[in-house]
Design a protein around this motif. Structure first.
Motif, mmCIF file in Angstrom:
data_model
loop_
_atom_site.group_PDB
_atom_site.id
_atom_site.type_symbol
_atom_site.label_atom_id
_atom_site.label_comp_id
_atom_site.label_asym_id
_atom_site.label_seq_id
_atom_site.Cartn_x
_atom_site.Cartn_y
_atom_site.Cartn_z
ATOM 1 N N GLY A 55 -3.576 2.354 5.434
ATOM 2 C CA GLY A 55 -2.266 1.758 5.230
ATOM 3 C C GLY A 55 -1.207 2.361 6.140
ATOM 4 N N ALA A 89 -2.742 4.636 -0.493
ATOM 5 C CA ALA A 89 -4.045 4.461 -1.133
ATOM 6 C C ALA A 89 -4.761 5.791 -1.294
ATOM 7 N N GLY A 140 -8.417 4.670 3.130
ATOM 8 C CA GLY A 140 -7.874 3.503 3.793
ATOM 9 C C GLY A 140 -7.056 3.812 5.026
ATOM 10 N N GLY A 176 -8.308 0.379 0.305
ATOM 11 C CA GLY A 176 -7.031 0.813 0.856
ATOM 12 C C GLY A 176 -6.781 0.349 2.263
ATOM 13 N N GLU A 177 -7.460 -0.702 2.693
ATOM 14 C CA GLU A 177 -7.385 -1.163 4.079
ATOM 15 C C GLU A 177 -6.428 -2.355 4.199
ATOM 16 N N ASN A 197 0.872 -1.163 0.000
ATOM 17 C CA ASN A 197 0.000 0.000 0.000
ATOM 18 C C ASN A 197 0.914 1.219 0.000
ATOM 19 N N ARG A 240 -6.336 4.058 -9.886
ATOM 20 C CA ARG A 240 -6.646 3.954 -8.457
ATOM 21 C C ARG A 240 -8.162 3.886 -8.265
ATOM 22 N N SER A 241 -8.599 3.788 -7.051
ATOM 23 C CA SER A 241 -10.017 3.566 -6.751
ATOM 24 C C SER A 241 -10.866 4.781 -7.109
ATOM 25 N N PHE A 250 -1.598 1.292 -5.644
ATOM 26 C CA PHE A 250 -1.874 2.725 -5.584
ATOM 27 C C PHE A 250 -0.623 3.545 -5.917
#
Length: 609
Positions: A299, A288, A297, A435-436, A285, A462-463, A478
């Motif tokens: 990270g 994130a 997230g 992102g967790e 990560n 990315r998300s 990410f």
């Protein structure tokens, strides 16, 4: 995530069997003694049958037999070869591409397939959101697609790009998909009354059990030589191999080295040790965030520092993983394009290698300010948060869990505490998208063309979404680097293969130096099949590639045939030949053959320059 993305490679198993031979029962899956059924086992169910939603490698396998693309990666070496598009060319400025669509092709419901369907497919991706997840790397240069006549597809692009020679995108029937709006796309299952143009037609999916197809007897490339195709789900790899030994199934794919070795010398079974063009990795990560740069997230902040990631990389004994986890069936990894695709692979120089060196890794962390606390665990440079990291291994693959255990031990020597957790791939995809996480183990199957794989490290992958509703892009690290993104766009519009290869290698160097991933190994695909029952399977790439679950190709489903008294099993390696799928026939051309070369030169702009 297919990941292989995506093409992420889950633990996939494959199998084949005659319906008339004794088989393990498939709940509700009909088997007629008058039919020949080719059954492909999977030790994980397909994640979706929606071409815009699925991301794992078995999904791409099923889509490849359901829908045609404009072109294929050739079985010989992965270069583009015609499929729905018989030929294609570009304007002198490279901004207009014209594809001549094969005549006489029909959808499985009898409706003619025309250039309008191809134009609809590309326009839907160009202007869609969900549609772009799997295919944006192919369409990012496109501005408009049109069909001036039934056999002519015209695509306008914002700037020239070699990707236009390699459009590995399933063409969808407009008369079906026009009724599925953008809002419904992400949840549409595509499991009933599916209309395709490929060599097989979907009959039924029984979730967690099997997916059944029947042969498309009117397929423009010639009817398949088997009557039906069943993808059967195995929940236990040992059970699948036992079924192979018992004659219940005929083909097993992606075996563990231990199970593979038990098949050596078994009568009627041919083990295949194949170069998969794939890699496994340890992902970080790196920070994130959504595509607009909003952090998400939880990270660990230490992993935003390339110095920490490089130190972790130096603590990973890649050769030990090859020897102990995959039984020597592979090579230690380095960069994101495997050496299978030699023209694009970047191999770091000796003085650039992040070689296994725990002492060097500890010294690098000391120099970067990550000092050990009284408990032996390192702290952030400000002395506060300890370096305690979560590591997610995949539930579906024992090898992933083994890697996690080795990493846990190696990082302990660096003063980094690892909390190893095992998680199902579907859940892990969600966790990564949010992102967790801190670290995970997974892998990618890499296409012959590097564009898709390179795209997974761009900022735009990315998300997306908002808190509680984030959707994962293709990027699971990410990683976001403006210099990398600029090179990505540059290689995408580069028509010179020599210059493009140099740019692709420069991108891999950036990823390697920043340690966006630790590429642990390039693994071999271990397969085995009943060569006393089936013949005609074709390796891709040749020689020595996989027979099924190939790099973005599905050649063997079109050619596999039962062994008859008059036919001897074909060589599993398939070396020395290349497949062309022409109207009504499969043409095997000797390596370097004139027909293949001529078709390539008339089909692609690169070959004419």
């Amino acid at each position: 995530m297919q990941h292989h993305a995506r093409h992420r490679m889950p633990a996939v198993a494959a199998a084949a069997t005659f319906a008339l031979l004794p088989t393990a029962a498939l709940a509700d899956a009909p088997a007629s003694p008058s039919k020949i059924t080719f059954t492909v086992g999977m030790n994980e169910d397909v994640d979706s049958l929606n071409p815009f939603v699925g991301v794992q490698s078995n999904f791409y396998e099923l889509m490849g037999v359901t829908y045609d693309q404009l072109m294929d990666y050739s079985a010989r070496d992965g270069t583009p070869t015609p499929r729905l598009a018989e030929s294609w060319s570009s304007s002198p400025d490279g901004l207009t591409w014209t594809y001549k669509i094969r005549k006489g092709v029909k959808w499985s419901d009898g409706v003619p397939l025309t250039a309008a369907d191809a134009a609809y497919t590309f326009n839907r991706i160009i202007h869609g959101e969900t549609e772009q997840v799997n295919f944006a790397s192919y369409t990012s240069l496109m501005t408009e697609a049109s069909a001036p006549d039934p056999q002519t597809l015209v695509i306008k692009v914002s700037k020239p790009g070699s990707i236009m020679n390699r459009l590995i995108v399933p063409i969808l029937p407009e008369h079906i998909w026009k009724d599925i709006d953008e809002k419904s796309t992400a949840t549409f299952k595509n499991e009933e009354n599916v209309v395709g143009s490929g060599p097989f037609i979907l009959v039924k999916r029984a979730v967690g059990q099997y997916v059944e197809f029947r042969a498309n007897k009117n397929y423009w490339g010639g009817a398949p030589k088997v009557d039906s195709l069943v993808f059967r789900v195995f929940n236990n790899a040992d059970a699948e191999v036992q079924a192979l030994k018992n004659g219940e199934i005929d083909f097993a794919n992606n075996l563990s080295s231990t199970l593979f070795d038990t098949l050596k010398g078994v009568a009627g079974i041919t083990p295949i040790h194949a170069d998969a063009g794939s890699f496994n990795d340890i992902g970080f990560n790196t920070g994130a965030a959504t595509v607009d740069g909003k952090p998400i997230g939880d990270g660990h902040p230490a992993l935003k520092d390339p110095a920490v990631r490089r130190a972790v990389s130096r603590a990973i004994d890649r050769k030990a993983l090859v020897d102990k986890v995959i039984g020597g069936y592979g090579r230690p990894g380095s960069t994101a394009i495997p050496p299978t695709w030699a023209n694009y692979h970047y191999e770091p120089a000796q003085d650039e290698l992040q070689a296994f060196d725990v002492a060097r890794a500890n010294a690098d962390l000391d120099a970067a300010g990550y000092k050990r606390g009284p408990d032996g665990v390192r702290r952030m440079p400000d002395g506060t948060r300890p370096l305690k990291l979560r590591f997610f291994a995949r539930q579906e693959q024992a090898e992933s869990q083994q890697v996690g255990q080795y990493v846990q031990g190696w990082l302990k020597q660096l003063g980094i505490e690892v909390d190893l957790k095992v998680m199902a791939e579907a859940k892990l995809t969600e966790v990564i998208g949010n992102g967790e996480f801190d670290m995970f183990e997974w892998g990618w199957g890499v296409e012959p063309d590097p564009d898709f794989q390179l795209s997974t490290f761009t900022c735009g992958q990315r998300s997306t979404g908002k808190p509680g509703e984030y959707s994962a892009g293709l990027s699971d690290s990410f990683y976001c680097n403006k210099d990398y993104d600029a090179l990505y766009q540059q290689q995408k519009s580069e028509l010179s293969d020599v210059r493009r290869a140099a740019e692709v290698k420069q991108m891999q160097k950036l990823l390697y130096d920043d340690a966006a991933y630790v590429v642990t190994y390039y693994y071999d695909t271990l397969q085995a099949y009943h060569s006393d029952r089936f013949t005609g399977l074709v390796a891709m790439p040749q020689p020595g590639g996989p027979l099924l679950f190939q790099p973005s190709a599905q050649w063997s489903y079109r050619t596999v045939a039962p062994v008859t008294a008059a036919a001897k099993p074909a060589s599993a390696s398939g070396s020395g030949g290349a497949l062309l799928w022409g109207a009504g026939a499969v043409v095997v051309v000797a390596a370097g053959g004139f027909l293949l070369i001529r078709r390539r030169r008339t089909g692609t702009a690169d070959e004419r320059e």
